[in-house]
Write a protein that holds these residues in place. Structure first.
Motif, short mmCIF file in Angstrom:
data_model
loop_
_atom_site.label_atom_id
_atom_site.label_comp_id
_atom_site.label_asym_id
_atom_site.label_seq_id
_atom_site.Cartn_x
_atom_site.Cartn_y
_atom_site.Cartn_z
N ILE A 244 -7.94 -10.05 8.33
CA ILE A 244 -6.93 -9.61 9.31
C ILE A 244 -6.06 -10.78 9.78
O ILE A 244 -5.48 -10.75 10.86
N GLN B 194 -6.43 -12.55 13.43
CA GLN B 194 -5.75 -11.94 14.58
C GLN B 194 -6.71 -11.24 15.55
O GLN B 194 -6.28 -10.38 16.33
N GLN C 276 -6.85 -3.35 8.86
CA GLN C 276 -5.43 -3.11 8.65
C GLN C 276 -5.20 -2.27 7.39
O GLN C 276 -4.29 -1.44 7.33
#
Length: 337
Positions: A21, A24, A269
């Protein structure tokens, strides 16, 4: 569920999964995951930048949140679970290790390239001095012959490691190769042997079971496969398989399934699957955390990311050489034109 454990599982999604990711993670996400993992009975939870303490940088990827804030949040909610951190000498320093220890971290995992265990001596020694459980990692283990792996593992043991892991960082090893390596480590070390797999060739589970059959007592998993590349051995699946085998982990199967479905899935995601680029990581023997770097470089120079990964494999580029990825992509683009 029994609290007795025949082997020890470390959940790495809050560290290895950071690669997937782009580093993040937020405080809220880490706290929610760590609390749920603690309630499921996971004994160790690793929390750090994907490249370990101090990894937030332009070269390795900037973190959304200072990792010390993430570590503090995890420690505050994890209950009986112990928070671990990764340190890669040359990236993470003794200063950061001391800071993490003050926050309540209980385990330091010190990693080097498979032929460079000597650079871990200071960090392993300091971790022991700080009263931390201390683990040595030999990364990219497919790149060294068995005798060299054993030599380097013995060095880590001599520096004070309580356990030594072989890391299949590229997801490139086959089960018989894992068995050979773990068997040799078990025959030559007094401390526990661990295994960390990646699923780029769809072999993380098979390789993990091969390691366990040869006596590995410490195993890494990533819930929902949330790790670099195609992820690691999928924790909730591993717990189910081990229950079938009569191997006790102390982890509640239903609860760890619920964490995967209700807490981790919304963070992803994109689904963790074996894409063509992930497959090439394992095929070419490339460090799994190079994936996003290679994809960005390929897009920048309008070339196929697979060509970048194959070339990195040919050049035997290893962790810490992320700056070479753009150079390789630029060279390939120039050759094409």
């Amino acid at each position: 569920m029994t609290t007795e454990r025949d082997l020890l599982i470390t959940e790495v999604a809050l560290r290895d999964g950071s690669h997937a990711i782009a580093h993040q993670y937020t405080v809220e996400q880490v706290a929610k995951v760590a609390k749920a993992l603690g309630e499921a009975g996971v004994p160790y939870i690793e929390v750090s930048h994907g490249d370990g303490l101090g990894g937030s940088s332009l070269q390795y990827g900037l973190s959304h949140t200072n990792e010390m804030e993430l570590i503090e949040a995890a420690v505050s909610v994890s209950g009986d679970s112990k928070i671990a951190v990764l340190v890669l000498p040359g990236i993470g320093t003794v200063h950061e290790l001391k800071e993490a220890a003050k926050l309540g971290v209980k385990m330091a995992r010190i990693g080097t390239h498979v032929t460079e265990a000597d650079v871990a001596a200071q960090h392993l020694s300091k971790a022991k001095e700080l009263g931390l459980e201390t683990v040595g990692f030999l990364m990219m283990s497919h790149m060294a012959p068995v005798d060299k792996l054993v030599e380097q593992a013995k060095l880590m043991e001599s520096y004070g490691a309580d356990a030594v892991y072989m890391f299949d960082s590229a997801g490139a090893l086959l089960p018989h190769q894992v068995k050979e390596r773990v068997r040799a480590l078990r025959q030559n070390l007094q401390v526990d042997v661990g295994f960390h797999g990646h699923n780029n060739l769809s072999l993380a589970m098979a390789n993990t079971l091969a390691a366990i059959e040869e006596g590995a007592k410490r195993i890494d998993g990533s819930i929902r496969c949330l790790g670099a590349g195609a992820g690691n051995t999928q924790t909730e699946v591993l717990i189910a398989v081990l229950e079938h085998m009569g191997i006790r982990t102390g982890i509640d199967l239903y609860k760890i399934m619920d964490v995967a479905e209700e807490v981790i899935a919304p963070i992803l995601q994109v689904p963790q699957e074996i894409t063509r680029d992930n497959l090439v990581l394992g095929y070419a023997g490339v460090y799994s955390s190079f994936l996003l770097h290679a994809q960005r470089a390929a897009k920048r120079f309008n070339i196929d990311s697979r060509d970048v990964l194959i070339e990195l494999g040919k050049r035997k580029v290893v962790g810490g050489q992320e700056d070479m990825i753009v150079d390789v992509a630029a060279e390939l683009a120039k050759q094409r034109n």
